[in-house]
Design an enzyme around this catalytic site. Sequence first.
Site, PDB file in Angstrom:
ATOM      1  N   ARG A  22      71.547  67.285 155.156  1.00 56.01           N
ATOM      2  CA  ARG A  22      71.739  68.690 155.568  1.00 56.01           C
ATOM      3  C   ARG A  22      72.843  68.835 156.615  1.00 56.01           C
ATOM      4  NH1 ARG A  22      65.826  68.825 158.312  1.00 56.01           N
ATOM      5  NH2 ARG A  22      66.213  67.348 159.997  1.00 56.01           N
TER       6      ARG A  22
ATOM      7  N   TYR B  25      84.963  58.222 160.324  1.00 50.37           N
ATOM      8  CA  TYR B  25      85.795  57.278 161.070  1.00 50.37           C
ATOM      9  C   TYR B  25      86.173  56.090 160.173  1.00 50.37           C
ATOM     10  CZ  TYR B  25      84.641  60.457 164.767  1.00 50.37           C
ATOM     11  OH  TYR B  25      84.515  61.608 165.504  1.00 50.37           O
TER      12      TYR B  25
ATOM     13  N   THR C  39      78.870  60.885 172.213  1.00 49.88           N
ATOM     14  CA  THR C  39      80.141  60.805 172.924  1.00 49.88           C
ATOM     15  C   THR C  39      80.158  61.844 174.032  1.00 49.88           C
ATOM     16  OG1 THR C  39      81.334  59.957 171.027  1.00 49.88           O
ATOM     17  CG2 THR C  39      82.627  61.227 172.615  1.00 49.88           C
TER      18      THR C  39
ATOM     19  N   HIS D  22      79.285  51.790 163.771  1.00 47.29           N
ATOM     20  CA  HIS D  22      79.479  53.213 163.453  1.00 47.29           C
ATOM     21  C   HIS D  22      80.175  53.317 162.091  1.00 47.29           C
ATOM     22  CE1 HIS D  22      79.937  57.395 163.667  1.00 47.29           C
ATOM     23  NE2 HIS D  22      80.431  57.547 164.889  1.00 47.29           N
ATOM     24  N   GLY D  23      79.369  53.480 161.062  1.00 45.86           N
ATOM     25  CA  GLY D  23      79.915  53.598 159.711  1.00 45.86           C
ATOM     26  C   GLY D  23      79.837  55.025 159.185  1.00 45.86           C
TER      27      GLY D  23
ATOM     28  N   ARG E 229      75.091  52.708 161.272  1.00 45.17           N
ATOM     29  CA  ARG E 229      74.900  54.143 161.029  1.00 45.17           C
ATOM     30  C   ARG E 229      75.782  54.582 159.857  1.00 45.17           C
ATOM     31  NH1 ARG E 229      75.183  59.629 164.835  1.00 45.17           N
ATOM     32  NH2 ARG E 229      72.973  60.005 164.473  1.00 45.17           N
TER      33      ARG E 229
ATOM     34  N   HIS F  61      80.477  59.570 159.769  1.00 47.25           N
ATOM     35  CA  HIS F  61      81.241  60.693 160.328  1.00 47.25           C
ATOM     36  C   HIS F  61      82.752  60.658 160.152  1.00 47.25           C
ATOM     37  CE1 HIS F  61      77.567  61.466 163.124  1.00 47.25           C
ATOM     38  NE2 HIS F  61      77.376  61.887 161.892  1.00 47.25           N
TER      39      HIS F  61
ATOM     40  N   GLY G  96      69.863  64.014 169.098  1.00 47.72           N
ATOM     41  CA  GLY G  96      71.140  64.122 169.790  1.00 47.72           C
ATOM     42  C   GLY G  96      71.105  65.202 170.845  1.00 47.72           C
ATOM     43  N   ARG G  97      71.339  66.436 170.405  1.00 48.47           N
ATOM     44  CA  ARG G  97      71.502  67.527 171.361  1.00 48.47           C
ATOM     45  C   ARG G  97      70.246  67.784 172.192  1.00 48.47           C
ATOM     46  NH1 ARG G  97      73.825  71.159 166.667  1.00 48.47           N
ATOM     47  NH2 ARG G  97      72.291  69.820 165.647  1.00 48.47           N
TER      48      ARG G  97
END
Length: 402
Positions: free
Chosen positions: A305, A218, A69, A213-214, A265, A216, A356-357
């Site tokens: 983790r 939401y 995002t 998107h399953g 996910r 985090h 990601g990052r």
Amino acid sequence: NESSSPRPKAPSLAARIKRQEAPRRMGEEEETETGKKMNNDGANAAPLLTPHKMGRFHLSHRVVLAPLTRQRSYGNVPQPHAILYYQQRATRGGLLIAEATGVSDTAQGYRDTPGIWTKEQVESWKPIVDGVHAKGGIFFCQIWHVGRVSNSTFQPNGQAPVSSTDKPVNSVRVDKFTPPRRLETDEIPLVINDFRVAARNAIEAGFDGVEIHGAHGYLIDQFLKDQVNDRTDKYGGSLENRCRFALEIVEALVDEIGADKVGIRLSPFANYSGAADSNPEALGMYMAHALNKFGVLYCHVVEPRMVKHGGKFETPYSLGPVRDAFKGTLIVAGNYNRDDGNNAISSGYADLIAYGRLFLSNPDLPRRFEIDASLNKYNSDTFYIPDPIIGYTDYPFLSSDV
Ligand SMILES: Cc1cc2nc3c(=O)[nH]c(=O)nc-3n(C[C@H](O)[C@H](O)[C@H](O)COP(=O)(O)O)c2cc1C
């Protein structure tokens, strides 16, 4: 055609990986050979840079752009600056997963996140998808509903956000989340239909497939996890009932666009926004087995983790059992660097690693991993600013490749 590659002077990645063998699953004979090759040949044989066949997609390497995002889609409409952003991260045969993209006007919980429920949004995605395809990338759209992780200011007519429950997110910032309204049982098919239409729209926009998107905390996770879901209808209570909403979405999408275009996910071990489960191992295994029945293309699981956003904690849990149970491509994510990505691939722990990052701050991450180059550091202050360039498209490429 390498002429469209962002790395015109670099030796062809495809040529390099052609000489290598795909790593085998744990326990198969070639595993030690792969390990030796890596030691002998150095970076050339990095398991992350080997090909993988995912359904009908021939991936040339295993370094996936994780969904990120970026809050630069003003008014929920994808913007032209996303063309360059995604193009920078696209490689021939590389998989990119687009940022979480709302399925409806009740799906939003953050400023300037993209949607895919209006004609304008679909049309605005098209040049972005075309840009990735021009670079030879494979592009999936992550479709999303935030559920209760929202505020009435993001909702149509200032109404309450919807969820599996009417319990609010337990946050120190009481003003941040509006107490949700529990969806009625007969409203749930309407939300499932929003996902179906969003998937259809994603294909119309040119995406190669969708990722549900399953994860985090939401909406889907609010149904999956027993610390949030307090329903007494067929969508609550038993594990089977809590997984029903997710699996009905999977079924709708498989019916709408085909199982070969559907990924999902999950983050069974995570507890974002209070979405924790008392038995995450059982949840992960139930979903893995159920997804097999639909033949979905991939399952993308966040590492145990990553129990807190962005953190890396010691944990006795592993995704090994999910790996053994799930028959499609397994993508894993969560604080991977080059070495443990290579190890996860060569040991057969996963098929693909989503970054990601590191991918956010290194647009040429597969290339850097290929030659074991140093990495740009990410700046978390600019993750979510609306600037169309700063912290978005201004991370440098390797100077030798520019
Ligand atoms: C700026 C930012 C935005 C993110 N947005 C999403 C998102 O839209 N959807 C999602 O599933 N995960 C999202 N995540 C989680 C990442 O996909 C990834 O799982 C997480 O960053 C851990 O991987 P990493 O250690 O390689 O960064 C986001 C993470 C960051 C840092």
